[in-house]
Design a protein around this motif. Structure first.
Motif, PDB file in Angstrom:
ATOM      1  N   ILE A  95      32.284  30.844  30.066  1.00 54.29           N
ATOM      2  CA  ILE A  95      31.326  31.148  31.134  1.00 54.29           C
ATOM      3  C   ILE A  95      31.140  29.929  32.025  1.00 54.29           C
ATOM      4  O   ILE A  95      31.138  30.019  33.258  1.00 54.29           O
ATOM      5  CB  ILE A  95      29.993  31.626  30.536  1.00 54.29           C
ATOM      6  CG1 ILE A  95      30.172  33.023  29.945  1.00 54.29           C
ATOM      7  CG2 ILE A  95      28.886  31.626  31.587  1.00 54.29           C
ATOM      8  CD1 ILE A  95      28.993  33.507  29.144  1.00 54.29           C
ATOM      9  N   ARG A  96      30.986  28.766  31.404  1.00 54.77           N
ATOM     10  CA  ARG A  96      30.800  27.530  32.170  1.00 54.77           C
ATOM     11  C   ARG A  96      32.036  27.250  33.045  1.00 54.77           C
ATOM     12  O   ARG A  96      31.909  26.901  34.221  1.00 54.77           O
ATOM     13  CB  ARG A  96      30.549  26.367  31.216  1.00 54.77           C
ATOM     14  CG  ARG A  96      30.161  25.087  31.907  1.00 54.77           C
ATOM     15  CD  ARG A  96      29.836  24.000  30.907  1.00 54.77           C
ATOM     16  NE  ARG A  96      28.685  24.370  30.103  1.00 54.77           N
ATOM     17  CZ  ARG A  96      28.653  24.318  28.765  1.00 54.77           C
ATOM     18  NH1 ARG A  96      29.697  23.905  28.102  1.00 54.77           N
ATOM     19  NH2 ARG A  96      27.586  24.677  28.110  1.00 54.77           N
ATOM     20  N   ASN A  97      33.223  27.419  32.481  1.00 58.85           N
ATOM     21  CA  ASN A  97      34.459  27.188  33.230  1.00 58.85           C
ATOM     22  C   ASN A  97      34.571  28.155  34.405  1.00 58.85           C
ATOM     23  O   ASN A  97      34.927  27.763  35.521  1.00 58.85           O
ATOM     24  CB  ASN A  97      35.661  27.336  32.294  1.00 58.85           C
ATOM     25  CG  ASN A  97      36.952  26.981  32.972  1.00 58.85           C
ATOM     26  OD1 ASN A  97      36.998  26.089  33.799  1.00 58.85           O
ATOM     27  ND2 ASN A  97      38.014  27.695  32.623  1.00 58.85           N
ATOM     28  N   GLY A  98      34.246  29.414  34.188  1.00 57.96           N
ATOM     29  CA  GLY A  98      34.303  30.403  35.259  1.00 57.96           C
ATOM     30  C   GLY A  98      33.335  30.088  36.387  1.00 57.96           C
ATOM     31  O   GLY A  98      33.649  30.269  37.566  1.00 57.96           O
ATOM     32  N   ARG A  99      32.150  29.592  36.035  1.00 59.54           N
ATOM     33  CA  ARG A  99      31.178  29.241  37.073  1.00 59.54           C
ATOM     34  C   ARG A  99      31.662  28.061  37.917  1.00 59.54           C
ATOM     35  O   ARG A  99      31.488  28.045  39.137  1.00 59.54           O
ATOM     36  CB  ARG A  99      29.829  28.930  36.433  1.00 59.54           C
ATOM     37  CG  ARG A  99      29.162  30.186  35.912  1.00 59.54           C
ATOM     38  CD  ARG A  99      27.864  29.901  35.233  1.00 59.54           C
ATOM     39  NE  ARG A  99      27.291  31.147  34.754  1.00 59.54           N
ATOM     40  CZ  ARG A  99      26.319  31.217  33.881  1.00 59.54           C
ATOM     41  NH1 ARG A  99      25.797  30.111  33.379  1.00 59.54           N
ATOM     42  NH2 ARG A  99      25.850  32.381  33.486  1.00 59.54           N
ATOM     43  N   TRP A 100      32.285  27.068  37.258  1.00 57.50           N
ATOM     44  CA  TRP A 100      32.818  25.930  38.020  1.00 57.50           C
ATOM     45  C   TRP A 100      33.949  26.367  38.941  1.00 57.50           C
ATOM     46  O   TRP A 100      34.088  25.879  40.062  1.00 57.50           O
ATOM     47  CB  TRP A 100      33.290  24.814  37.093  1.00 57.50           C
ATOM     48  CG  TRP A 100      32.178  23.933  36.632  1.00 57.50           C
ATOM     49  CD1 TRP A 100      31.638  23.859  35.394  1.00 57.50           C
ATOM     50  CD2 TRP A 100      31.453  22.987  37.437  1.00 57.50           C
ATOM     51  NE1 TRP A 100      30.620  22.936  35.374  1.00 57.50           N
ATOM     52  CE2 TRP A 100      30.485  22.382  36.615  1.00 57.50           C
ATOM     53  CE3 TRP A 100      31.522  22.602  38.768  1.00 57.50           C
ATOM     54  CZ2 TRP A 100      29.605  21.414  37.080  1.00 57.50           C
ATOM     55  CZ3 TRP A 100      30.639  21.638  39.235  1.00 57.50           C
ATOM     56  CH2 TRP A 100      29.693  21.063  38.397  1.00 57.50           C
ATOM     57  N   VAL A 101      34.784  27.285  38.478  1.00 56.52           N
ATOM     58  CA  VAL A 101      35.883  27.780  39.317  1.00 56.52           C
ATOM     59  C   VAL A 101      35.321  28.523  40.527  1.00 56.52           C
ATOM     60  O   VAL A 101      35.790  28.333  41.655  1.00 56.52           O
ATOM     61  CB  VAL A 101      36.831  28.680  38.496  1.00 56.52           C
ATOM     62  CG1 VAL A 101      37.793  29.435  39.393  1.00 56.52           C
ATOM     63  CG2 VAL A 101      37.591  27.852  37.480  1.00 56.52           C
ATOM     64  N   MET A 102      34.306  29.370  40.304  1.00 58.22           N
ATOM     65  CA  MET A 102      33.710  30.086  41.434  1.00 58.22           C
ATOM     66  C   MET A 102      33.086  29.111  42.430  1.00 58.22           C
ATOM     67  O   MET A 102      33.206  29.293  43.652  1.00 58.22           O
ATOM     68  CB  MET A 102      32.652  31.074  40.932  1.00 58.22           C
ATOM     69  CG  MET A 102      33.230  32.277  40.227  1.00 58.22           C
ATOM     70  SD  MET A 102      32.012  33.522  39.797  1.00 58.22           S
ATOM     71  CE  MET A 102      31.146  32.732  38.467  1.00 58.22           C
ATOM     72  N   PHE A 103      32.439  28.062  41.931  1.00 58.44           N
ATOM     73  CA  PHE A 103      31.855  27.061  42.816  1.00 58.44           C
ATOM     74  C   PHE A 103      32.948  26.359  43.619  1.00 58.44           C
ATOM     75  O   PHE A 103      32.811  26.155  44.829  1.00 58.44           O
ATOM     76  CB  PHE A 103      31.056  26.039  42.000  1.00 58.44           C
ATOM     77  CG  PHE A 103      30.471  24.935  42.826  1.00 58.44           C
ATOM     78  CD1 PHE A 103      29.394  25.162  43.664  1.00 58.44           C
ATOM     79  CD2 PHE A 103      31.014  23.654  42.763  1.00 58.44           C
ATOM     80  CE1 PHE A 103      28.868  24.143  44.429  1.00 58.44           C
ATOM     81  CE2 PHE A 103      30.491  22.630  43.532  1.00 58.44           C
ATOM     82  CZ  PHE A 103      29.411  22.875  44.371  1.00 58.44           C
ATOM     83  N   GLY A 104      34.047  26.002  42.972  1.00 57.22           N
ATOM     84  CA  GLY A 104      35.162  25.354  43.664  1.00 57.22           C
ATOM     85  C   GLY A 104      35.772  26.239  44.733  1.00 57.22           C
ATOM     86  O   GLY A 104      36.118  25.769  45.822  1.00 57.22           O
ATOM     87  N   MET A 105      35.922  27.526  44.427  1.00 54.68           N
ATOM     88  CA  MET A 105      36.468  28.452  45.428  1.00 54.68           C
ATOM     89  C   MET A 105      35.518  28.580  46.617  1.00 54.68           C
ATOM     90  O   MET A 105      35.961  28.633  47.769  1.00 54.68           O
ATOM     91  CB  MET A 105      36.714  29.824  44.793  1.00 54.68           C
ATOM     92  CG  MET A 105      37.815  29.823  43.748  1.00 54.68           C
ATOM     93  SD  MET A 105      39.422  29.421  44.417  1.00 54.68           S
ATOM     94  CE  MET A 105      39.744  30.862  45.380  1.00 54.68           C
ATOM     95  N   LEU A 106      34.221  28.619  46.357  1.00 57.03           N
ATOM     96  CA  LEU A 106      33.243  28.707  47.442  1.00 57.03           C
ATOM     97  C   LEU A 106      33.305  27.469  48.338  1.00 57.03           C
ATOM     98  O   LEU A 106      33.333  27.585  49.567  1.00 57.03           O
ATOM     99  CB  LEU A 106      31.830  28.868  46.867  1.00 57.03           C
ATOM    100  CG  LEU A 106      30.699  28.895  47.898  1.00 57.03           C
ATOM    101  CD1 LEU A 106      30.783  30.180  48.707  1.00 57.03           C
ATOM    102  CD2 LEU A 106      29.364  28.758  47.215  1.00 57.03           C
ATOM    103  N   VAL A 107      33.365  26.297  47.712  1.00 56.16           N
ATOM    104  CA  VAL A 107      33.459  25.061  48.495  1.00 56.16           C
ATOM    105  C   VAL A 107      34.758  25.045  49.303  1.00 56.16           C
ATOM    106  O   VAL A 107      34.770  24.653  50.470  1.00 56.16           O
ATOM    107  CB  VAL A 107      33.346  23.818  47.579  1.00 56.16           C
ATOM    108  CG1 VAL A 107      33.711  22.548  48.314  1.00 56.16           C
ATOM    109  CG2 VAL A 107      31.946  23.723  47.006  1.00 56.16           C
TER     110      VAL A 107
END
Length: 138
Positions: A95-107
């Motif tokens: 879950i933590r890894n997926g949230r970081w990936v979503m944040f990176g894609m947004l940025v």
């Protein structure tokens, strides 16, 4: 409920069931789904034979209780081991890894909107600015 069925089966047949146990070595925790009887088990008594039921002894109840207690202790042990994991493929880490990936894609998308440089060009610019690789053909 399944444990009660298994204990009842054990006490009425007189033979211990094969209790489903979770492995302490890892892997998925196996839970009992149904009380499966072995292939060589005798057939269930007919309705005329059920009238002559034998009584359940205290020793059989003790053995059934000990087996269920051991099963649930093993289940609690496996849950404690799974909860104590910090590294590896755990649900919390995923879950933590997926949230970081979503944040990176947004940025990345917001940077592309602001600068006009697509994702691949952003990586090239970053590598060039950090001095990791000299990539100048944008």
């Amino acid at each position: 409920d399944t444990m009660a069925v298994m204990a009842t089966t054990w006490t009425t047949k007189g033979t211990p069931p094969s209790w489903p146990r979770a492995s302490r070595r890892g892997g998925a925790t196996r839970r009992p789904a149904v009380c499966a009887e072995p292939a060589n088990a005798p057939m269930r008594p007919s309705s005329t034979e059920t009238k002559a039921k034998r009584s359940v002894t205290v020793e059989e109840q003790r053995q059934a209780a000990k087996a269920m207690r051991k099963y649930f202790e093993d289940l609690a042990y496996d849950k404690a081991v799974e909860d104590a994991k910090v590294f590896g493929w755990t649900a919390k880490n995923e879950i933590r890894n997926g949230r970081w990936v979503m944040f990176g894609m947004l940025v990345g998308m917001m940077t592309e909107f602001a600068t006009g440089a697509n994702f691949v060009d952003q990586i090239r610019i970053t590598l060039s600015n950090l001095g990791i690789a000299d990539v100048y053909d944008f």
